[in-house]
Write an enzyme that holds these catalytic residues in place. Structure first.
Site, short mmCIF file in Angstrom:
data_model
loop_
_atom_site.label_atom_id
_atom_site.label_comp_id
_atom_site.label_asym_id
_atom_site.label_seq_id
_atom_site.Cartn_x
_atom_site.Cartn_y
_atom_site.Cartn_z
N HIS A 15 0.83 -1.20 0.00
CA HIS A 15 0.00 0.00 0.00
C HIS A 15 0.87 1.26 0.00
O HIS A 15 1.64 1.47 0.94
CB HIS A 15 -0.90 -0.02 1.25
CG HIS A 15 -1.95 1.06 1.25
ND1 HIS A 15 -2.12 1.90 2.31
CD2 HIS A 15 -2.86 1.40 0.32
CE1 HIS A 15 -3.12 2.72 2.04
NE2 HIS A 15 -3.59 2.44 0.84
N GLU A 42 0.49 -0.56 -4.81
CA GLU A 42 -0.60 0.40 -5.05
C GLU A 42 -0.03 1.79 -4.94
O GLU A 42 0.86 2.05 -4.11
CB GLU A 42 -1.70 0.19 -4.00
CG GLU A 42 -2.93 1.05 -4.18
CD GLU A 42 -2.99 2.30 -3.32
OE1 GLU A 42 -4.02 2.99 -3.37
OE2 GLU A 42 -2.00 2.62 -2.61
N ASP A 44 -1.23 6.28 -5.74
CA ASP A 44 -2.32 7.23 -5.98
C ASP A 44 -1.84 8.30 -6.95
O ASP A 44 -0.69 8.76 -6.84
CB ASP A 44 -2.72 7.90 -4.66
CG ASP A 44 -2.99 6.89 -3.57
OD1 ASP A 44 -4.07 6.27 -3.60
OD2 ASP A 44 -2.11 6.70 -2.69
N HIS A 56 -0.84 10.95 -2.48
CA HIS A 56 -2.16 10.56 -1.98
C HIS A 56 -3.10 11.74 -1.77
O HIS A 56 -4.28 11.68 -2.09
CB HIS A 56 -2.02 9.79 -0.66
CG HIS A 56 -3.33 9.36 -0.09
ND1 HIS A 56 -4.09 10.17 0.73
CD2 HIS A 56 -4.04 8.21 -0.26
CE1 HIS A 56 -5.21 9.53 1.06
NE2 HIS A 56 -5.20 8.34 0.48
N GLU A 108 -4.35 4.06 -8.52
CA GLU A 108 -5.61 4.57 -7.98
C GLU A 108 -5.78 6.02 -8.43
O GLU A 108 -4.96 6.89 -8.11
CB GLU A 108 -5.65 4.48 -6.45
CG GLU A 108 -7.02 4.90 -5.95
CD GLU A 108 -7.12 5.11 -4.45
OE1 GLU A 108 -6.32 4.55 -3.68
OE2 GLU A 108 -8.03 5.87 -4.07
O1 G3P Z 1 -6.56 1.56 -3.09
C1 G3P Z 1 -6.74 1.16 -1.77
C2 G3P Z 1 -6.60 2.33 -0.82
O2 G3P Z 1 -5.40 2.99 -1.12
C3 G3P Z 1 -7.75 3.28 -0.90
O3 G3P Z 1 -7.71 4.29 0.06
O4 G3P Z 1 -7.19 6.54 0.89
O5 G3P Z 1 -5.49 4.75 1.09
O6 G3P Z 1 -6.03 5.75 -1.13
P1 G3P Z 1 -6.55 5.37 0.24
MG MG Z 2 -4.81 4.57 -2.44
#
Ligand code: G3P
Ligand code: MG
Length: 234
Positions: A15, A42, A44, A56, A108
């Site tokens: 993450h 993952e 953002d 993020h 994402e």
């Molecule tokens: O993609 C999973 C997770 O990252 C979604 O929430 O706020 O951590 O981007 P966030």
């Molecule tokens: Mg995310």
């Protein structure tokens, strides 16, 4: 739709890289997760001057030495900031070219316009499409991605409410549903599996939560501590 980068029986997804160990969403963090043995990472993204930048928040304070809204800065200015441990805010292209091709990448879509921009952006990485899973809470960005010709697999994200989950799935035909821990009951995961879709759950840092989800046949988890998850399932 297939997504070879995420078709492992149980996918450990770093993450924001390995955000529990390194400054999140930096190349250093993604490399650390890969070194731990994750199947996927993952990250953002936001759109800034037609570039996709990996961060993020829509403001700079929490993760960099900058201040204010990301959108109020130039790309050159943002690229000069320290995102932790001397790391820069990466471009999506830098992540794609510096992370081993065998690693899945979940992009994402956070910011407006990212869905429309992504297909042309990824045209430079034709061989990489099978490793990419495009997700968003902003389901309209996912629709825009498809409308702009994007062909990567989709992940539909749900956080607080699962309202319209199956209607959205029918409309967007995703590869996977991405659920928050609080939404991820065994019953809901079973209903999603019955549609032939995979279920990935965020953010799983505790082993008791992992055990509950594994009983419910979760297909993968996002973790800030992918090493903990990998060790627990070994
Ligand atoms: O993609 C999973 C997770 O990252 C979604 O929430 O706020 O951590 O981007 P966030
Ligand atoms: Mg995310």
């Amino acid at each position: 739709m297939d997504c070879p980068g995420f078709d492992h029986p149980f996918v450990v997804i770093g993450h924001r890289g390995a955000a529990g160990h390194e400054p999140e969403n930096t190349l250093r963090s993604f490399r650390r997760a890969v070194a731990m043995g994750v199947q996927a990472i993952e990250l953002d993204v936001y759109l800034l001057e037609n570039e996709l930048v990996v961060i993020h928040d829509d403001s700079l304070e929490r993760t960099t030495n900058g201040t204010g809204a990301l959108a109020s800065h130039t790309l050159a200015g943002v690229r000069r900031l320290d995102a932790g441990a001397g790391e820069r805010i990466p471009l999506l292209s830098e992540v794609l070219s510096s992370i081993d091709e065998g690693i899945g990448i979940n992009v994402e879509l956070k910011g407006e316009g990212t869905g429309e921009r992504l297909p042309a952006y990824l045209a430079a990485y034709p061989r990489g499409h099978g490793r990419i899973l495009v997700s968003s809470f902003r389901h309209r960005e996912l629709a825009a991605y498809r409308e702009a010709g994007g062909e990567c697999a989709l992940g539909l994200l749900f956080g607080r409410s699962k309202e319209s989950l199956f209607e959205r799935a029918d409309a967007l035909e995703p590869y996977a549903i991405h659920l928050s821990v609080r939404l991820a009951s065994a019953a809901l995961m079973a209903r999603i599996h019955a549609r032939g879709l995979r279920v990935f759950v965020y953010t799983v840092n505790e082993l008791d939560v992992l055990a509950r989800l594994r009983k419910g046949k979760v297909d993968g988890v996002f973790s800030d501590y992918p090493d903990r998850i990998l060790q627990a399932i070994a």
